[in-house]
Every structure is written in structure tokens, then in C-alpha cells.
Design an enzyme around this catalytic site. Structure first.
Site, mmCIF file in Angstrom:
data_model
loop_
_atom_site.group_PDB
_atom_site.id
_atom_site.type_symbol
_atom_site.label_atom_id
_atom_site.label_comp_id
_atom_site.label_asym_id
_atom_site.label_seq_id
_atom_site.Cartn_x
_atom_site.Cartn_y
_atom_site.Cartn_z
ATOM 1 N N TYR A 1 -0.598 -5.066 -11.428
ATOM 2 C CA TYR A 1 0.039 -6.378 -11.306
ATOM 3 C C TYR A 1 0.192 -7.045 -12.669
ATOM 4 C CZ TYR A 1 -1.048 -5.607 -6.396
ATOM 5 O OH TYR A 1 -1.149 -5.076 -5.136
ATOM 6 N N TYR B 1 0.835 -1.203 0.000
ATOM 7 C CA TYR B 1 0.000 0.000 0.000
ATOM 8 C C TYR B 1 0.865 1.247 0.000
ATOM 9 C CZ TYR B 1 -4.014 -2.863 1.373
ATOM 10 O OH TYR B 1 -5.020 -3.790 1.410
ATOM 11 N N GLY C 1 5.952 5.658 -8.965
ATOM 12 C CA GLY C 1 6.814 4.487 -9.073
ATOM 13 C C GLY C 1 7.085 3.776 -7.762
ATOM 14 N N LEU C 2 6.392 4.151 -6.692
ATOM 15 C CA LEU C 2 6.676 3.565 -5.392
ATOM 16 C C LEU C 2 6.113 2.157 -5.248
ATOM 17 C CD1 LEU C 2 6.200 6.743 -3.184
ATOM 18 C CD2 LEU C 2 8.306 5.794 -4.143
ATOM 19 N N GLY C 3 4.986 1.885 -5.901
ATOM 20 C CA GLY C 3 4.450 0.521 -5.898
ATOM 21 C C GLY C 3 5.419 -0.430 -6.577
ATOM 22 N N ASN D 1 -10.776 -4.171 -7.477
ATOM 23 C CA ASN D 1 -9.693 -3.190 -7.451
ATOM 24 C C ASN D 1 -9.000 -3.189 -8.813
ATOM 25 O OD1 ASN D 1 -7.539 -1.517 -6.913
ATOM 26 N ND2 ASN D 1 -7.030 -2.466 -4.947
#
Length: 171
Positions: free
Chosen positions: A142, A97, A106-108, A135
Site C-alpha cells: 500500500y 485478497y 500484479g493482480l493486487g 501484515n
């Protein structure tokens, strides 16, 4: 932006609980009842529950720190700590999260890459996760990273049984 993924220890449980609640409410609060959200938070995201998870062999938490601010977190599981029995060659990304204000930076991908690197470093061959069937942004994220759906399981949000799609990535 300067970023860091810091492995959580027991001393971080208050910060972990706060970011866990904040990101969960941001992600799912509008699509679910306040009652079910509160039940889930009390069952899964309190300091006591998170402390027990921190002490569970095979579970690890990482705080995402961006420019000195806690912006999100990652929880991974291996071995018997996985929420589904996937064997000793798999790593589960149970939670990933980021606060809404940090999305699109770009943190995910940074957190997911860390999970994949950990799996590779440990000689594992699969990274898997569950994502709520409604979602769409997360499912698309993903898929973009190469994950493919392979099943589903039930996820209880308070009193509401929901469906998580199971996705995996071979590494």
C-alpha cells in the site's frame, strides 16, 4: 495471463464465500488460532453474511479471474456502507485478497487500480483501507502505491482484538 474483474451478483455467493475463506486462511491462518479463525469465518464469510453484504447499498464485490480461475476478490464500500464514517467523498477498500499462488503477478495492483478508477469515475477524492498492523507485506504494498497511514481502529478476529492501521490515498 488473461485477467478479469467480474462484479459479483447474488448468484456468485457460493464462489465468493469459497474464495473469501481460502484467501483469508492463507493470509492469516498461521498467525492466529484455529478457533479465532473459525469464529471469524462463521461471523463474516458465510454465504448468508456475504449475501447480506451483496445486498447492502454502497457495497460491491468483484471476483478476480486469472486464466479462467478465481484467484481473488475485491470488496469496496461507499457512503454509509463504509466500516468507518469517512463521508460521501471516500471509497473504502474493505477486502482485497489474492491466492498465494497468484501473488507477485500484479493482480493486487490490478484490483487496487480498479478501486481507484471507480472512485475517480464517481467523483470521489479519497480511497482508504485498514490493514493489520502485523501484515508487513500488505503495508509495504500500500505504501508503494502511495497510501499513507492516518489512524487505526480495532478489528475483532474471533475473541482477539487486533489493530488495523488506516491508510488513505488522495486521488
Amino acid at each position: 495471463m488473461k485477467t478479469e474483474l467480474k462484479r459479483c451478483g447474488e448468484a456468485d455467493v457460493d464462489v465468493l464465500a469459497a474464495i473469501s475463506v481460502d484467501t483469508f486462511v492463507e493470509a492469516f491462518g498461521e498467525q492466529n488460532t484455529a478457533t479465532n479463525m473459525e469464529i471469524y469465518i462463521q461471523q463474516s464469510l458465510t454465504c448468508d453474511v456475504l449475501l447480506a453484504e451483496l445486498r447492502t447499498a454502497g457495497s460491491e464485490f468483484y471476483l478476480l479471474i486469472a486464466d479462467g480461475t478465481v484467484a481473488g476478490y475485491l470488496k469496496i464500500n461507499t457512503g454509509a456502507a463504509q466500516s468507518e464514517p469517512m463521508g460521501d467523498s471516500a471509497l473504502e477498500v474493505e477486502r482485497i485478497y489474492a491466492l498465494t499462488s497468484f501473488k507477485g503477478q500484479g493482480l493486487g495492483a490490478l484490483m487496487m487500480n480498479r478501486a481507484v478508477d471507480i472512485a475517480k469515475d464517481r467523483g470521489l477524492d479519497t480511497v482508504w483501507l485498514g490493514v493489520w498492523e502485523h501484515n508487513d507485506p500488505a503495508r509495504g504494498f500500500y505504501r508503494h502505491l502511495g497510501f499513507e497511514q492516518f489512524g487505526e481502529h480495532s478489528f475483532m478476529l474471533g475473541t482477539d482484538p487486533q489493530t488495523d492501521l488506516l491508510m488513505k490515498l488522495g486521488i
